[in-house]
Design a protein around this motif. Structure first.
Motif, PDB file in Angstrom:
ATOM      1  N   ARG A 243     -19.969 -25.296   3.056  1.00  0.00           N
ATOM      2  CA  ARG A 243     -19.155 -24.543   2.084  1.00  0.00           C
ATOM      3  C   ARG A 243     -19.505 -23.058   2.107  1.00  0.00           C
ATOM      4  O   ARG A 243     -18.650 -22.205   1.835  1.00  0.00           O
ATOM      5  CB  ARG A 243     -19.319 -25.120   0.680  1.00  0.00           C
ATOM      6  N   GLN A 246     -17.522 -21.428   4.858  1.00  0.00           N
ATOM      7  CA  GLN A 246     -16.139 -21.183   4.451  1.00  0.00           C
ATOM      8  C   GLN A 246     -16.035 -20.016   3.475  1.00  0.00           C
ATOM      9  O   GLN A 246     -15.041 -19.286   3.471  1.00  0.00           O
ATOM     10  CB  GLN A 246     -15.550 -22.442   3.835  1.00  0.00           C
ATOM     11  N   VAL A 326     -10.250 -26.506   5.876  1.00  0.00           N
ATOM     12  CA  VAL A 326      -9.841 -26.990   4.571  1.00  0.00           C
ATOM     13  C   VAL A 326      -8.389 -27.422   4.637  1.00  0.00           C
ATOM     14  O   VAL A 326      -7.540 -26.724   5.180  1.00  0.00           O
ATOM     15  CB  VAL A 326     -10.013 -25.882   3.504  1.00  0.00           C
ATOM     16  N   ASP A 383     -16.014 -29.249  -0.689  1.00  0.00           N
ATOM     17  CA  ASP A 383     -14.635 -29.440  -0.248  1.00  0.00           C
ATOM     18  C   ASP A 383     -14.414 -30.865   0.258  1.00  0.00           C
ATOM     19  O   ASP A 383     -13.376 -31.475  -0.005  1.00  0.00           O
ATOM     20  CB  ASP A 383     -14.295 -28.440   0.861  1.00  0.00           C
ATOM     21  N   GLN A 384     -15.375 -31.399   0.984  1.00  0.00           N
ATOM     22  CA  GLN A 384     -15.244 -32.768   1.482  1.00  0.00           C
ATOM     23  C   GLN A 384     -15.216 -33.769   0.338  1.00  0.00           C
ATOM     24  O   GLN A 384     -14.454 -34.743   0.368  1.00  0.00           O
ATOM     25  CB  GLN A 384     -16.382 -33.077   2.457  1.00  0.00           C
ATOM     26  N   ASP A 386     -14.115 -33.206  -2.652  1.00  0.00           N
ATOM     27  CA  ASP A 386     -12.825 -33.067  -3.332  1.00  0.00           C
ATOM     28  C   ASP A 386     -11.719 -33.814  -2.594  1.00  0.00           C
ATOM     29  O   ASP A 386     -10.906 -34.510  -3.205  1.00  0.00           O
ATOM     30  CB  ASP A 386     -12.452 -31.584  -3.459  1.00  0.00           C
TER      31      ASP A 386
END
Length: 396
Positions: A243, A246, A326, A383-384, A386
């Protein structure tokens, strides 16, 4: 070695059946096998069929053997040495000199066409291989002899798989990998699996052996003959610092504020985006940590030619980066979440998530909290997590 089955061994060592079943379940998960494979693995390992193994060490540092002896969960190394007959290994055998070589030759004669040949270290091929010898014979000559009647060959470590450090420029010994020698016709061509890494993960070694013992064949491999279950994803894909990459938060120097806060190590030369391995899933020292998690950039040690590609602190070109972006649309998020679920969750949970007991919105929260011991080894980015939640929601 005296013959004894795994069932007798676990009883003698007071290893419970529950622990043995957990070991088989772990091996199935490592190899990306469905839950239905676990009973087959239990049955095969309990039969006590102990294939003969010859382990040859050439131009190497003994790190691969060290990795093997650090297998765990629980006492995997003890179980392995009992359901395999390790008849020849320079570092681990008690015999030496003529007695050791006699044991190797006897195993080759008695189990011709059946024994497993494990090789670690590169093989010097220049000047007829004179740069490394054993028992008065070159490594190349001994490998040629042992490969001729082997059932399969397992190249353990980056040196055996790709040439490794010894093959770095200018490569004065003419160091070559097992596969390169096969391609040149200098040793017999046999079924081959490469387990690169410097050293490879302990579970990569024990997992491939367990797969072969259970199914009588090697696992599915990529184009470099690496098991897809271990080397199918990049270190970057599963990195706990993902993250920060990103968010473009990078450590600029060792010990700076970003480094202390656990930011991405890309600018310090991390090769995680182009290195295929499962370091962040299985980790080292009984699942304690991995190099990147401990604050050191990935060297790319499971890729061919890593030493000559700037393994130490040379940044990647931006266009070389390959990672899972993403998801920008709902459909992309659901598909990415499905892949995460199937890669990591179906070994303990149903392949059909419609009956998932935990409310989907709570799953990311539970994984972030780390309150469930069985989930602590998973290092997903925010993010993963989510997109995993979005996928589970879509299936309700």
């Amino acid at each position: 070695m005296e013959s004894a089955g795994v069932a007798a061994y676990v009883s003698r060592k007071k290893v419970t059946r529950r622990a043995f079943l957990k070991y088989c379940a772990l091996m199935a998960a490592v190899l990306a096998l469905p839950p239905s494979a676990i009973p087959a693995m239990v049955e095969k390992l309990q039969q006590g069929l102990r294939p003969a193994v010859i382990w040859l060490s050439f131009q190497e540092c003994t790190g691969c053997t060290e990795s093997l002896t650090r297998s765990y969960a629980p006492s995997i190394e003890a179980l392995m040495f009992d359901y395999l007959s390790l008849d020849y290994h320079h570092t681990l055998q008690a015999a030496a000199g003529e007695a050791a070589e006699a044991a190797r030759l006897e195993t080759m004669r008695k189990f011709a066409g059946q024994y497993l040949l494990i090789v670690d270290g590169s093989i010097p091929a220049a000047d007829n291989g004179v740069y490394s010898t054993m028992a008065g014979r070159t490594n190349l000559d001994v490998l040629r002899e042992c490969a001729a009647e082997a059932a399969v060959i397992i190249a353990v470590g980056s040196c055996a798989a790709f040439g490794g450090l010894a093959a770095a420029a200018p490569n004065p010994t003419g160091a070559k990998s097992v596969e390169a020698l096969m391609a040149e016709g200098r040793i017999s061509r046999k079924p081959l699996v490469n387990l690169p890494g410097c050293p490879p993960l302990p579970l990569a070694i024990s997992g491939v052996l367990a797969h072969f013992l259970t199914f009588g064949r090697l696992p599915d491999l990529d184009d470099l003959k690496r098991p897809l279950s271990i080397y199918g994803n990049t270190v970057h894909d599963r990195c706990s610092r993902y993250r920060y990459y990103q968010d473009e938060k990078f450590a600029e120097h060792f010990g700076d504020e970003g480094h202390r806060k656990g930011w991405c190590l890309y600018k310090l030369g991390c090769k995680g985006p182009v290195t295929h391995n499962a370091c962040f899933i299985h980790k080292w020292n009984q699942g304690t940590s991995s190099p990147v998690e401990a604050g050191h950039p990935c060297l790319g040690c499971s890729e061919p030619g890593f030493w000559d590609k700037g393994g130490f602190y040379r940044s990647l070109d931006a266009e070389a980066i390959s990672y899972s972006p993403v998801a920008e649309s709902p459909d992309e998020a659901i598909e990415a979440g499905r892949q995460l679920y199937e890669d990591n969750c179906i070994y303990c949970h149903s392949a059909d998530p419609t009956g998932f007991k935990t409310v989907p919105d709570k799953v990311p929260e539970v994984l972030r909290a780390g309150t469930v011991r069985a989930h602590r080894s998973f290092q997903f980015s925010d993010d993963q997590l989510d997109i995993l939640g979005k996928y589970l929601n879509s299936q309700q």
